[in-house]
Design a protein around this motif. Sequence first.
Motif, PDB file in Angstrom:
ATOM      1  N   ALA A  40       0.809  -1.217   0.000  1.00  0.00           N
ATOM      2  CA  ALA A  40       0.000   0.000   0.000  1.00  0.00           C
ATOM      3  C   ALA A  40       0.843   1.268   0.000  1.00  0.00           C
ATOM      4  N   GLY A  41       2.148   1.156   0.180  1.00  0.00           N
ATOM      5  CA  GLY A  41       3.006   2.330   0.288  1.00  0.00           C
ATOM      6  C   GLY A  41       3.032   3.184  -0.965  1.00  0.00           C
ATOM      7  N   HIS A  42       3.089   4.495  -0.766  1.00  0.00           N
ATOM      8  CA  HIS A  42       3.251   5.421  -1.899  1.00  0.00           C
ATOM      9  C   HIS A  42       4.550   5.111  -2.631  1.00  0.00           C
ATOM     10  N   SER A  43       5.635   5.004  -1.877  1.00  0.00           N
ATOM     11  CA  SER A  43       6.906   4.478  -2.368  1.00  0.00           C
ATOM     12  C   SER A  43       7.258   3.299  -1.481  1.00  0.00           C
ATOM     13  N   ARG A  44       7.580   2.177  -2.106  1.00  0.00           N
ATOM     14  CA  ARG A  44       7.843   0.948  -1.360  1.00  0.00           C
ATOM     15  C   ARG A  44       9.351   0.731  -1.278  1.00  0.00           C
ATOM     16  N   PHE A  45       9.862   0.652  -0.044  1.00  0.00           N
ATOM     17  CA  PHE A  45      11.279   0.428   0.165  1.00  0.00           C
ATOM     18  C   PHE A  45      11.474  -0.935   0.820  1.00  0.00           C
ATOM     19  N   ILE A  46      12.554  -1.611   0.453  1.00  0.00           N
ATOM     20  CA  ILE A  46      12.862  -2.902   1.065  1.00  0.00           C
ATOM     21  C   ILE A  46      14.368  -3.085   1.107  1.00  0.00           C
ATOM     22  N   ASN A  47      14.870  -3.531   2.240  1.00  0.00           N
ATOM     23  CA  ASN A  47      16.292  -3.810   2.360  1.00  0.00           C
ATOM     24  C   ASN A  47      16.643  -5.039   1.533  1.00  0.00           C
ATOM     25  N   SER A  48      17.828  -5.064   1.005  1.00  0.00           N
ATOM     26  CA  SER A  48      18.247  -6.188   0.157  1.00  0.00           C
ATOM     27  C   SER A  48      18.289  -7.501   0.924  1.00  0.00           C
ATOM     28  N   GLU A  49      18.364  -7.443   2.258  1.00  0.00           N
ATOM     29  CA  GLU A  49      18.400  -8.655   3.081  1.00  0.00           C
ATOM     30  C   GLU A  49      17.046  -8.971   3.723  1.00  0.00           C
ATOM     31  N   ALA A  50      15.992  -8.278   3.339  1.00  0.00           N
ATOM     32  CA  ALA A  50      14.663  -8.523   3.898  1.00  0.00           C
ATOM     33  C   ALA A  50      13.937  -9.596   3.096  1.00  0.00           C
ATOM     34  N   LYS A  51      12.889 -10.175   3.692  1.00  0.00           N
ATOM     35  CA  LYS A  51      12.068 -11.188   3.038  1.00  0.00           C
ATOM     36  C   LYS A  51      10.611 -10.733   3.057  1.00  0.00           C
ATOM     37  N   LEU A  52       9.990 -10.754   1.875  1.00  0.00           N
ATOM     38  CA  LEU A  52       8.614 -10.311   1.724  1.00  0.00           C
ATOM     39  C   LEU A  52       7.797 -11.460   1.153  1.00  0.00           C
ATOM     40  N   GLY A  53       6.796 -11.949   1.898  1.00  0.00           N
ATOM     41  CA  GLY A  53       6.065 -13.140   1.493  1.00  0.00           C
ATOM     42  C   GLY A  53       4.565 -12.948   1.428  1.00  0.00           C
TER      43      GLY A  53
ATOM     44  N   GLU B 278       1.096 -23.278   4.504  1.00  0.00           N
ATOM     45  CA  GLU B 278       1.892 -24.312   3.857  1.00  0.00           C
ATOM     46  C   GLU B 278       2.975 -23.766   2.941  1.00  0.00           C
ATOM     47  N   ASP B 279       2.687 -22.668   2.269  1.00  0.00           N
ATOM     48  CA  ASP B 279       3.604 -22.172   1.257  1.00  0.00           C
ATOM     49  C   ASP B 279       3.563 -20.654   1.243  1.00  0.00           C
ATOM     50  N   VAL B 280       4.569 -20.046   0.651  1.00  0.00           N
ATOM     51  CA  VAL B 280       4.672 -18.592   0.570  1.00  0.00           C
ATOM     52  C   VAL B 280       5.230 -18.215  -0.800  1.00  0.00           C
ATOM     53  N   ILE B 281       4.691 -17.168  -1.394  1.00  0.00           N
ATOM     54  CA  ILE B 281       5.263 -16.569  -2.595  1.00  0.00           C
ATOM     55  C   ILE B 281       6.219 -15.479  -2.141  1.00  0.00           C
ATOM     56  N   TRP B 282       7.532 -15.721  -2.284  1.00  0.00           N
ATOM     57  CA  TRP B 282       8.517 -14.720  -1.882  1.00  0.00           C
ATOM     58  C   TRP B 282       8.745 -13.755  -3.037  1.00  0.00           C
ATOM     59  N   LEU B 283       8.562 -12.480  -2.775  1.00  0.00           N
ATOM     60  CA  LEU B 283       8.684 -11.461  -3.815  1.00  0.00           C
ATOM     61  C   LEU B 283      10.143 -11.040  -3.948  1.00  0.00           C
ATOM     62  N   ASP B 284      10.773 -11.423  -5.045  1.00  0.00           N
ATOM     63  CA  ASP B 284      12.125 -10.958  -5.340  1.00  0.00           C
ATOM     64  C   ASP B 284      12.057  -9.953  -6.483  1.00  0.00           C
ATOM     65  N   SER B 285      13.198  -9.433  -6.886  1.00  0.00           N
ATOM     66  CA  SER B 285      13.219  -8.378  -7.901  1.00  0.00           C
ATOM     67  C   SER B 285      12.680  -8.864  -9.240  1.00  0.00           C
ATOM     68  N   ASP B 286      12.980 -10.103  -9.603  1.00  0.00           N
ATOM     69  CA  ASP B 286      12.505 -10.629 -10.882  1.00  0.00           C
ATOM     70  C   ASP B 286      10.988 -10.776 -10.891  1.00  0.00           C
ATOM     71  N   LEU B 287      10.436 -11.329  -9.820  1.00  0.00           N
ATOM     72  CA  LEU B 287       8.986 -11.498  -9.760  1.00  0.00           C
ATOM     73  C   LEU B 287       8.294 -10.142  -9.705  1.00  0.00           C
ATOM     74  N   ALA B 288       8.841  -9.209  -8.941  1.00  0.00           N
ATOM     75  CA  ALA B 288       8.252  -7.877  -8.855  1.00  0.00           C
ATOM     76  C   ALA B 288       8.227  -7.206 -10.222  1.00  0.00           C
ATOM     77  N   LYS B 289       9.294  -7.373 -10.965  1.00  0.00           N
ATOM     78  CA  LYS B 289       9.357  -6.780 -12.301  1.00  0.00           C
ATOM     79  C   LYS B 289       8.326  -7.409 -13.228  1.00  0.00           C
ATOM     80  N   SER B 290       8.175  -8.729 -13.168  1.00  0.00           N
ATOM     81  CA  SER B 290       7.213  -9.412 -14.038  1.00  0.00           C
ATOM     82  C   SER B 290       5.777  -9.052 -13.702  1.00  0.00           C
ATOM     83  N   LEU B 291       5.517  -8.691 -12.440  1.00  0.00           N
ATOM     84  CA  LEU B 291       4.169  -8.320 -12.009  1.00  0.00           C
ATOM     85  C   LEU B 291       3.960  -6.810 -12.019  1.00  0.00           C
ATOM     86  N   ASP B 292       4.955  -6.056 -12.451  1.00  0.00           N
ATOM     87  CA  ASP B 292       4.887  -4.597 -12.531  1.00  0.00           C
ATOM     88  C   ASP B 292       4.649  -3.970 -11.150  1.00  0.00           C
TER      89      ASP B 292
END
Length: 301
Positions: A108-121, A167-181
């Motif tokens: 929901a962030g206006h600008s979304r920031f994430i540390n390179s060592e963070a995990k977003l699922g 049971e499972d998690v979709i981890w958002l990495d840079s490649d997936l984020a790019k493919s999903l815009d």
Amino acid sequence: MKKLLMAGLAVALATPTYAAQIWVNPAEGHGHVIHIKGTIEKGDANRFANAVGKAGVRPGDATVWLDSPGGLVIEGLPIARAVHKYGWNTYVGENIYCTSMCADIWLAGHSRFINSEAKLGFHSTGDKRGTVWVRNDVGNAAIFGFYRELGLSAKAARVLLAAEPGEDVIWLDSDLAKSLDIAAVTISADEEKSKEQPKVAALGDMPMATEKFTEAPKAAERPAEAPQVDKDNAGPPPVTAEDILPPKEETPREVARPRRAEPHNVERPYRRRYAGGYGGRVCGFSVPVPYIGGITIRGRC
């Protein structure tokens, strides 16, 4: 939404839960940092609104720092919608796992920031029945609609809700984020330690608010009153708790307890009306019985 509330939907993974800590600190140079740390549970939407209102946070001038495994949809969605409505940034720090409802708030962030060592699922919403998690279509519909409010594509919404709850998690990495815009700014560990403001020209003109510490202060150390706001300072007024919380609806008695709909066979296809007896209000219910054909039971409506 009432069904969503009654179900008490939880989208956190099946891990031990701890109540969320929500507090606000002034940022270095401008704005505020709003912290959400821990599992999002009942009452946290109110606590978030009250914390923001007491601190005098303005629209477009805060960053929400997230450290949470997720929690209740009914509590997390008002927080996420407030973040989106008032244009606040979101951030997940180094070695932090932000999953489920936490990840939805980050989106929901206006600008979304994430540390390179963070995990977003991300994963489906769900109900826990005993030791088993099952998908909840009502919760998924609510989250899907919220994703569309944010401008995500239907494809992105389906992908982020694809994993089974618990049971499972979709981890958002840079490649997936790019493919999903899904636009985001990745911050290296060195940048975070040096407190350098990341470049966000592609996403907006508001930098990430930073501060000197991330741990929750003790209750006695938290400011009791909102900081004084310069009335001559141009810009929108601070957000109040009432701005964030949905209004309470008073339902008239006749609306809360409506009369039976007509015709009856719309709601109950096996019901038929019969004249006579009980003032002409006798109903019959046809119960199908294998190899016999059916039994009709009559009684008062």
